[in-house]
Design a protein around this motif. Structure first.
Motif, PDB file in Angstrom:
ATOM      1  N   LEU A 260      39.021  28.963  47.704  1.00  0.00           N
ATOM      2  CA  LEU A 260      39.588  29.985  46.838  1.00  0.00           C
ATOM      3  C   LEU A 260      38.490  30.892  46.302  1.00  0.00           C
ATOM      4  N   LEU A 261      38.764  32.187  46.311  1.00  0.00           N
ATOM      5  CA  LEU A 261      37.800  33.179  45.834  1.00  0.00           C
ATOM      6  C   LEU A 261      38.338  33.840  44.568  1.00  0.00           C
ATOM      7  N   GLU A 262      37.625  33.645  43.456  1.00  0.00           N
ATOM      8  CA  GLU A 262      37.946  34.301  42.201  1.00  0.00           C
ATOM      9  C   GLU A 262      36.975  35.457  41.988  1.00  0.00           C
ATOM     10  N   ILE A 263      37.510  36.622  41.639  1.00  0.00           N
ATOM     11  CA  ILE A 263      36.692  37.798  41.395  1.00  0.00           C
ATOM     12  C   ILE A 263      36.855  38.225  39.942  1.00  0.00           C
TER      13      ILE A 263
ATOM     14  N   ALA B 111      42.218  46.517  41.415  1.00  0.00           N
ATOM     15  CA  ALA B 111      42.807  46.950  42.686  1.00  0.00           C
ATOM     16  C   ALA B 111      41.877  46.654  43.855  1.00  0.00           C
ATOM     17  N   ALA B 112      40.568  46.873  43.663  1.00  0.00           N
ATOM     18  CA  ALA B 112      39.606  46.625  44.738  1.00  0.00           C
ATOM     19  C   ALA B 112      39.537  45.141  45.085  1.00  0.00           C
ATOM     20  N   ALA B 113      39.555  44.283  44.068  1.00  0.00           N
ATOM     21  CA  ALA B 113      39.490  42.844  44.317  1.00  0.00           C
ATOM     22  C   ALA B 113      40.697  42.368  45.101  1.00  0.00           C
ATOM     23  N   ILE B 114      41.869  42.860  44.745  1.00  0.00           N
ATOM     24  CA  ILE B 114      43.088  42.462  45.451  1.00  0.00           C
ATOM     25  C   ILE B 114      43.072  42.998  46.875  1.00  0.00           C
ATOM     26  N   ALA B 115      42.652  44.234  47.030  1.00  0.00           N
ATOM     27  CA  ALA B 115      42.589  44.833  48.369  1.00  0.00           C
ATOM     28  C   ALA B 115      41.622  44.081  49.275  1.00  0.00           C
ATOM     29  N   GLY B 116      40.542  43.557  48.691  1.00  0.00           N
ATOM     30  CA  GLY B 116      39.548  42.837  49.485  1.00  0.00           C
ATOM     31  C   GLY B 116      39.941  41.416  49.829  1.00  0.00           C
TER      32      GLY B 116
ATOM     33  N   SER C  13      31.402  38.597  41.411  1.00  0.00           N
ATOM     34  CA  SER C  13      31.782  39.939  40.977  1.00  0.00           C
ATOM     35  C   SER C  13      31.915  40.895  42.155  1.00  0.00           C
ATOM     36  N   CYS C  14      31.156  40.645  43.235  1.00  0.00           N
ATOM     37  CA  CYS C  14      31.202  41.502  44.431  1.00  0.00           C
ATOM     38  C   CYS C  14      31.037  42.970  44.051  1.00  0.00           C
ATOM     39  N   SER C  15      30.045  43.241  43.245  1.00  0.00           N
ATOM     40  CA  SER C  15      29.835  44.595  42.760  1.00  0.00           C
ATOM     41  C   SER C  15      28.842  45.348  43.629  1.00  0.00           C
ATOM     42  N   ALA C  16      28.945  46.656  43.531  1.00  0.00           N
ATOM     43  CA  ALA C  16      28.045  47.572  44.204  1.00  0.00           C
ATOM     44  C   ALA C  16      27.704  48.678  43.215  1.00  0.00           C
ATOM     45  N   PRO C  17      26.620  49.420  43.434  1.00  0.00           N
ATOM     46  CA  PRO C  17      26.301  50.518  42.516  1.00  0.00           C
ATOM     47  C   PRO C  17      27.470  51.494  42.392  1.00  0.00           C
ATOM     48  N   ALA C  18      27.754  51.878  41.171  1.00  0.00           N
ATOM     49  CA  ALA C  18      28.841  52.814  40.930  1.00  0.00           C
ATOM     50  C   ALA C  18      28.426  54.231  41.312  1.00  0.00           C
ATOM     51  N   ARG C  19      29.404  55.104  41.413  1.00  0.00           N
ATOM     52  CA  ARG C  19      29.099  56.509  41.691  1.00  0.00           C
ATOM     53  C   ARG C  19      28.164  57.036  40.599  1.00  0.00           C
ATOM     54  N   PRO C  20      27.341  58.042  40.914  1.00  0.00           N
ATOM     55  CA  PRO C  20      26.400  58.562  39.909  1.00  0.00           C
ATOM     56  C   PRO C  20      27.105  58.955  38.618  1.00  0.00           C
TER      57      PRO C  20
ATOM     58  N   GLU D 107      30.386  48.658  40.154  1.00  0.00           N
ATOM     59  CA  GLU D 107      31.835  48.604  40.295  1.00  0.00           C
ATOM     60  C   GLU D 107      32.205  47.608  41.388  1.00  0.00           C
ATOM     61  N   THR D 108      33.390  47.037  41.294  1.00  0.00           N
ATOM     62  CA  THR D 108      33.859  46.070  42.288  1.00  0.00           C
ATOM     63  C   THR D 108      34.047  46.765  43.624  1.00  0.00           C
ATOM     64  N   SER D 109      33.546  46.124  44.676  1.00  0.00           N
ATOM     65  CA  SER D 109      33.649  46.670  46.028  1.00  0.00           C
ATOM     66  C   SER D 109      34.648  45.857  46.844  1.00  0.00           C
ATOM     67  N   ALA D 110      35.719  46.509  47.296  1.00  0.00           N
ATOM     68  CA  ALA D 110      36.690  45.826  48.150  1.00  0.00           C
ATOM     69  C   ALA D 110      36.034  45.340  49.427  1.00  0.00           C
ATOM     70  N   GLU D 111      35.075  46.094  49.939  1.00  0.00           N
ATOM     71  CA  GLU D 111      34.390  45.711  51.183  1.00  0.00           C
ATOM     72  C   GLU D 111      33.576  44.432  50.981  1.00  0.00           C
ATOM     73  N   ILE D 112      32.884  44.316  49.857  1.00  0.00           N
ATOM     74  CA  ILE D 112      32.089  43.107  49.613  1.00  0.00           C
ATOM     75  C   ILE D 112      32.996  41.915  49.351  1.00  0.00           C
ATOM     76  N   VAL D 113      34.102  42.140  48.648  1.00  0.00           N
ATOM     77  CA  VAL D 113      35.081  41.066  48.455  1.00  0.00           C
ATOM     78  C   VAL D 113      35.550  40.554  49.814  1.00  0.00           C
ATOM     79  N   ALA D 114      35.910  41.464  50.710  1.00  0.00           N
ATOM     80  CA  ALA D 114      36.388  41.071  52.037  1.00  0.00           C
ATOM     81  C   ALA D 114      35.303  40.351  52.825  1.00  0.00           C
ATOM     82  N   GLU D 115      34.062  40.810  52.692  1.00  0.00           N
ATOM     83  CA  GLU D 115      32.946  40.162  53.396  1.00  0.00           C
ATOM     84  C   GLU D 115      32.734  38.747  52.877  1.00  0.00           C
TER      85      GLU D 115
END
Length: 240
Positions: free
Chosen positions: A5-8, A17-22, A201-208, A225-233
């Motif tokens: 199980l993966l908790e974000i 939304a990004a966590a669920i999408a990932g 957290s699966c975070s990535a740098p946020a937009r500037p 910010e949470t990255s759906a791509e990193i969550v999926a990875e």
């Protein structure tokens, strides 16, 4: 193959939304993750109640330590009521005494008040002087799980302690490994520990950030910010 199980953990609607999408399996909902996570706003709680996966909300009324006085506890009890009324699955709790031991009296009051909700004991447990006693107490209080890095900055550095906690728990309570868990290092955890769940957290740098907002102190130029791509990875890395 056993699914883990993966908790974000997220602190805004976009992160949710990004966590669920990932592909997250469960959400820890907070505000101010840069401060270790505080109680989310009522509006965010209500938004999260619409999620398709279980959401547990942090109950932590202020930054700083986990030594809570009477006024803090009254606020926490009210926050639990808000979370219950919104329909979330559970709460994330923790309280310490001076010296780091778990505050049994406060935790018993909080968990009793949270009856009917799921409960996670947060990383206040990473401050304790005796992990065996802390695991026993958490199980006795009826927590479903404890979130821990094994007392280290990151879970990969606390693996020996996490392993001992899993052995001590003996199936009475779940051990949720978290802090610094990423797709590139989760394999190290899985090689060493019989985990059934991980937290990240699966975070990535946020937009500037807007330069004027940074200048006036309204935002952090190094935000994440949470990255759906990193969550999926990370989810893929857990299917091994």
């Amino acid at each position: 193959m056993t699914d883990i199980l993966l908790e974000i953990c997220v602190d805004n609607a976009e992160g949710l939304a990004a966590a669920i999408a990932g592909g997250a399996d469960r959400i820890e909902l907070c505000s101010a993750l840069e401060l270790g996570g505080l109680t989310p706003s009522p509006g965010l709680i209500r938004q999260a109640a619409k999620a398709s996966i279980p959401v547990y909300a942090m109950v932590r009324p202020r930054p700083g330590d986990f030594i809570f006085g009477g006024a803090d506890v009254e606020i926490m009890l009210a926050e639990i009521d808000i979370i219950r009324e919104a329909g979330l699955a559970g709460v994330v709790l923790g309280a310490s005494l001076s010296g780091g031991a778990l505050d049994e009296q406060t935790l018993r009051r909080l968990t009793t008040h949270a009856a009917g909700l799921g409960t996670t004991l947060h990383r206040a447990i990473d401050l304790v002087p005796d992990f065996d006693l802390a695991v026993d107490l958490a199980a006795d209080l009826g927590f479903e799980r404890v979130l821990t890095s094994g007392g280290a900055r990151h879970a990969v550095e606390g693996m020996d302690t996490i392993a001992a906690m899993i052995e001590r728990a003996a199936g009475r309570i779940g051990i949720l490994a978290g802090s610094g868990v990423r797709p590139g290092n989760v394999g190290t955890l899985l090689d060493r520990l019989p985990l059934t769940q991980v937290h990240a957290s699966c975070s990535a740098p946020a937009r500037p950030a807007d330069a004027a907002a940074v200048r006036l102190g309204f935002t952090n130029p190094a935000g994440k910010e949470t990255s759906a791509e990193i969550v999926a990875e990370l989810k893929r890395a857990l299917r091994r």
